[in-house]
Design a protein around this motif. Structure first.
Motif, PDB file in Angstrom:
ATOM      1  N   GLU A  12       0.842  -1.200   0.000  1.00  0.00           N
ATOM      2  CA  GLU A  12       0.000   0.000   0.000  1.00  0.00           C
ATOM      3  C   GLU A  12       0.873   1.243   0.000  1.00  0.00           C
ATOM      4  O   GLU A  12       0.519   2.277   0.561  1.00  0.00           O
ATOM      5  CB  GLU A  12      -0.984   0.065   1.179  1.00  0.00           C
ATOM      6  CG  GLU A  12      -2.288  -0.633   0.935  1.00  0.00           C
ATOM      7  CD  GLU A  12      -3.353  -0.291   1.982  1.00  0.00           C
ATOM      8  OE1 GLU A  12      -3.135   0.571   2.859  1.00  0.00           O
ATOM      9  OE2 GLU A  12      -4.406  -0.916   1.925  1.00  0.00           O
ATOM     10  N   GLY A  24       2.696   4.606  -1.436  1.00  0.00           N
ATOM     11  CA  GLY A  24       2.378   5.670  -2.384  1.00  0.00           C
ATOM     12  C   GLY A  24       1.018   6.312  -2.272  1.00  0.00           C
ATOM     13  O   GLY A  24       0.737   7.282  -2.979  1.00  0.00           O
ATOM     14  N   ARG A  28       2.610   7.448   6.333  1.00  0.00           N
ATOM     15  CA  ARG A  28       2.839   7.045   4.931  1.00  0.00           C
ATOM     16  C   ARG A  28       4.111   7.674   4.382  1.00  0.00           C
ATOM     17  O   ARG A  28       4.939   7.006   3.749  1.00  0.00           O
ATOM     18  CB  ARG A  28       1.657   7.483   4.058  1.00  0.00           C
ATOM     19  CG  ARG A  28       0.346   6.805   4.375  1.00  0.00           C
ATOM     20  CD  ARG A  28      -0.787   7.412   3.544  1.00  0.00           C
ATOM     21  NE  ARG A  28      -2.064   7.066   4.141  1.00  0.00           N
ATOM     22  CZ  ARG A  28      -3.007   7.925   4.480  1.00  0.00           C
ATOM     23  NH1 ARG A  28      -2.843   9.227   4.260  1.00  0.00           N
ATOM     24  NH2 ARG A  28      -4.126   7.520   5.031  1.00  0.00           N
ATOM     25  N   ASP A  83       7.473   5.472   3.424  1.00  0.00           N
ATOM     26  CA  ASP A  83       7.962   5.418   2.041  1.00  0.00           C
ATOM     27  C   ASP A  83       9.343   6.044   1.894  1.00  0.00           C
ATOM     28  O   ASP A  83      10.086   5.714   0.953  1.00  0.00           O
ATOM     29  CB  ASP A  83       6.960   6.090   1.099  1.00  0.00           C
ATOM     30  CG  ASP A  83       5.749   5.201   0.821  1.00  0.00           C
ATOM     31  OD1 ASP A  83       5.835   3.990   1.084  1.00  0.00           O
ATOM     32  OD2 ASP A  83       4.711   5.716   0.354  1.00  0.00           O
ATOM     33  N   PHE A  92       8.338  -1.043  -3.172  1.00  0.00           N
ATOM     34  CA  PHE A  92       7.047  -0.377  -3.044  1.00  0.00           C
ATOM     35  C   PHE A  92       5.973  -1.176  -3.779  1.00  0.00           C
ATOM     36  O   PHE A  92       5.992  -1.264  -5.006  1.00  0.00           O
ATOM     37  CB  PHE A  92       7.129   1.038  -3.629  1.00  0.00           C
ATOM     38  CG  PHE A  92       8.189   1.904  -3.009  1.00  0.00           C
ATOM     39  CD1 PHE A  92       7.862   2.848  -2.039  1.00  0.00           C
ATOM     40  CD2 PHE A  92       9.519   1.794  -3.394  1.00  0.00           C
ATOM     41  CE1 PHE A  92       8.844   3.656  -1.468  1.00  0.00           C
ATOM     42  CE2 PHE A  92      10.508   2.591  -2.829  1.00  0.00           C
ATOM     43  CZ  PHE A  92      10.163   3.521  -1.858  1.00  0.00           C
ATOM     44  N   THR A 127       2.150  -1.301  -4.808  1.00  0.00           N
ATOM     45  CA  THR A 127       1.126  -0.266  -4.914  1.00  0.00           C
ATOM     46  C   THR A 127      -0.246  -0.815  -5.338  1.00  0.00           C
ATOM     47  O   THR A 127      -0.351  -1.886  -5.944  1.00  0.00           O
ATOM     48  CB  THR A 127       1.547   0.817  -5.922  1.00  0.00           C
ATOM     49  OG1 THR A 127       1.692   0.219  -7.216  1.00  0.00           O
ATOM     50  CG2 THR A 127       2.851   1.466  -5.501  1.00  0.00           C
ATOM     51  N   THR A 128      -1.274  -0.022  -5.029  1.00  0.00           N
ATOM     52  CA  THR A 128      -2.657  -0.422  -5.299  1.00  0.00           C
ATOM     53  C   THR A 128      -3.241   0.250  -6.536  1.00  0.00           C
ATOM     54  O   THR A 128      -4.294  -0.169  -7.015  1.00  0.00           O
ATOM     55  CB  THR A 128      -3.559  -0.062  -4.103  1.00  0.00           C
ATOM     56  OG1 THR A 128      -3.480   1.360  -3.881  1.00  0.00           O
ATOM     57  CG2 THR A 128      -3.131  -0.793  -2.842  1.00  0.00           C
ATOM     58  N   ALA A 133      -1.045   5.937  -7.009  1.00  0.00           N
ATOM     59  CA  ALA A 133       0.027   5.701  -6.039  1.00  0.00           C
ATOM     60  C   ALA A 133       1.378   5.619  -6.749  1.00  0.00           C
ATOM     61  O   ALA A 133       2.393   6.136  -6.256  1.00  0.00           O
ATOM     62  CB  ALA A 133      -0.241   4.420  -5.259  1.00  0.00           C
ATOM     63  N   ASN A 134       1.407   4.976  -7.911  1.00  0.00           N
ATOM     64  CA  ASN A 134       2.654   4.898  -8.683  1.00  0.00           C
ATOM     65  C   ASN A 134       3.164   6.297  -9.018  1.00  0.00           C
ATOM     66  O   ASN A 134       4.363   6.595  -8.873  1.00  0.00           O
ATOM     67  CB  ASN A 134       2.426   4.130  -9.992  1.00  0.00           C
ATOM     68  CG  ASN A 134       1.977   2.706  -9.776  1.00  0.00           C
ATOM     69  OD1 ASN A 134       2.195   2.135  -8.714  1.00  0.00           O
ATOM     70  ND2 ASN A 134       1.352   2.122 -10.780  1.00  0.00           N
ATOM     71  N   LEU A 151       4.679   8.170  -6.060  1.00  0.00           N
ATOM     72  CA  LEU A 151       6.036   7.707  -5.747  1.00  0.00           C
ATOM     73  C   LEU A 151       7.042   8.244  -6.765  1.00  0.00           C
ATOM     74  O   LEU A 151       8.125   8.720  -6.391  1.00  0.00           O
ATOM     75  CB  LEU A 151       6.078   6.185  -5.709  1.00  0.00           C
ATOM     76  CG  LEU A 151       5.327   5.540  -4.540  1.00  0.00           C
ATOM     77  CD1 LEU A 151       5.213   4.035  -4.736  1.00  0.00           C
ATOM     78  CD2 LEU A 151       6.006   5.853  -3.207  1.00  0.00           C
ATOM     79  N   ILE A 170       9.217   0.152  -7.868  1.00  0.00           N
ATOM     80  CA  ILE A 170       7.755   0.242  -7.755  1.00  0.00           C
ATOM     81  C   ILE A 170       7.119  -0.970  -8.425  1.00  0.00           C
ATOM     82  O   ILE A 170       7.406  -1.268  -9.590  1.00  0.00           O
ATOM     83  CB  ILE A 170       7.237   1.537  -8.405  1.00  0.00           C
ATOM     84  CG1 ILE A 170       7.864   2.769  -7.753  1.00  0.00           C
ATOM     85  CG2 ILE A 170       5.719   1.612  -8.323  1.00  0.00           C
ATOM     86  CD1 ILE A 170       7.559   4.081  -8.473  1.00  0.00           C
ATOM     87  N   PHE A 200       3.403  -2.435  -9.196  1.00  0.00           N
ATOM     88  CA  PHE A 200       1.941  -2.261  -9.199  1.00  0.00           C
ATOM     89  C   PHE A 200       1.311  -3.651  -9.138  1.00  0.00           C
ATOM     90  O   PHE A 200       1.344  -4.398 -10.115  1.00  0.00           O
ATOM     91  CB  PHE A 200       1.533  -1.506 -10.459  1.00  0.00           C
ATOM     92  CG  PHE A 200       0.048  -1.291 -10.606  1.00  0.00           C
ATOM     93  CD1 PHE A 200      -0.791  -1.214  -9.504  1.00  0.00           C
ATOM     94  CD2 PHE A 200      -0.516  -1.145 -11.870  1.00  0.00           C
ATOM     95  CE1 PHE A 200      -2.158  -1.011  -9.646  1.00  0.00           C
ATOM     96  CE2 PHE A 200      -1.883  -0.943 -12.030  1.00  0.00           C
ATOM     97  CZ  PHE A 200      -2.696  -0.879 -10.916  1.00  0.00           C
TER      98      PHE A 200
END
Length: 362
Positions: A122, A124, A138, A142, A148, A150-151, A155-156, A159, A169, A171
């Motif tokens: 979760e 980002g 958060r 981070d 990382f 991500t959802t 969020a990507n 970051l 990163i 996803f």
């Protein structure tokens, strides 16, 4: 590979359950991966008994650090001191943290200072609201994360905009939705269903816990009065924290249709949510669950760290002004609430993707 998984509050266990399942599945196929589950004890929750872990189909934690409550600083310090000792006695290749509670931040910093890699599930997500302790958690987490997970594309972007290397990163989707989809067929009818003779799509579910809503007397009174007035004579089911219940009592807020009940188990609560006409909340996680279940959701906050639940889902951000409730309810009862659509990678396979990435890291 040895992974230490951190959880500090009930929602964290909902998020880590599918990761544990995916790790165990990989182990059964001969992969060299094992985990140690650490409960920091940040939140004491009487509902978090053995039955809670049985519902999620995970073992109880290997250790509970019993950090307890206190101020933000006291709690952070207690978690860091106890987790440092735990990690020194049980070294890991990676410390995996989830979400945005104090435990997430405290354990990430502690691990990094012990030169242990950190993975953040979760990563980002951002609300932009620094008055929320979760937003600080958060940002700090981070800042010291190596990997990382991500959802969403949002969020990507957050970051990347903060300077994170694209190669770090991943996803993967949303592990909370993994749990929801796996457990949906096992939702359990709570006692309140028969007690109140509830009918599908003929009641509302409420949850309020943020200080801005429940600690400010005038705000809470105004919100509750507008909700009661504009709820179209439907029962309102409110699993309520004892502190909030006392505040409502102090303010003299009661109504035959307002039902204050004890907090429910995961399977019971989501049974109610799935069959509700709508949900009124100030929780981020619930906005994700309502989106996937196609249930209209009204969020009593000025901002959200999960904007995809608004742009793609069934969630609408009302703010905290009680006057926003009437038009929102009018929209709901006129049948004009948005339907929402599928969110990319919220498909129940997030944990599998996370474990695949972890195995490829070493």
């Amino acid at each position: 590979m040895k992974i230490t998984i951190i959880a500090g509050a009930r929602p964290n266990f909902v998020k880590i359950a599918p990761i544990i399942h995916a790790i165990e599945n990989s182990r059964s196929k001969g992969k060299d991966i094992k985990y140690r589950l650490v409960h920091t004890g940040q939140h004491y929750d009487k509902k978090m008994s053995g039955n809670f872990f049985e519902q999620l189909e995970i073992p109880e934690p290997h250790i509970n650090l019993a950090s307890g409550s206190g101020t933000q600083a006291e709690q952070t310090a207690a978690i860091m001191i106890r987790f440092e000792k735990e990690l020194q006695e049980n070294p890991a290749d990676i410390v995996l943290v989830v979400g945005d509670v104090t435990s997430t931040m405290a354990c990430a910093i502690t691990a990094q200072k012990l030169q242990t890699k950190v993975a953040h599930v979760e990563a980002g997500i951002r609300s932009g609201d620094w008055s929320m302790p979760e937003e600080i958690n958060r940002l700090a987490t981070d800042a010291v994360t190596n990997y990382f997970f991500t959802t969403s594309d949002i969020a990507n972007k957050n970051l990347r905009d903060s300077g994170v290397d694209e190669k770090s990163i991943f996803f993967v989707g949303n592990t909370m939705i993994d749990t929801l989809l796996k457990q949906r067929s096992r939702f359990q009818k709570p006692e309140v269903w028969d007690e109140l003779k509830l009918k599908e799509k003929e009641y509302l579910v409420m949850t309020l816990h943020r200080p801005a809503n429940v600690d400010e007397e005038d705000k809470l009174k105004g919100l509750m009065e507008e909700l009661i007035l504009n709820s179209n004579d439907l029962p309102m089911i409110f699993p309520v924290h004892p502190r909030t219940a006392k505040m409502l009592q102090k303010l003299g807020i009661s109504h035959p249709r307002l039902h204050l009940i004890e907090p429910l188990s995961y399977l019971e609560f989501n049974y109610l949510v799935e069959k509700a006409k709508a949900v009124v909340t100030d929780s981020g996680g619930i906005t994700e669950e309502t989106t996937v279940m196609g249930v209209p959701c009204m969020t009593l906050r000025a901002n959200t760290e999960r904007p995809e639940t608004m742009s793609l889902g069934t969630n609408e951000l009302l703010g905290t002004d009680p006057q926003t409730i009437k038009p929102a309810m009018k929209k709901l009862f006129s049948g004009n609430w948005k339907k929402g659509q599928k969110i990319p990678l919220w498909d129940g396979k997030t944990a599998e993707r996370i474990v695949k990435v972890l195995l490829n890291l070493i």
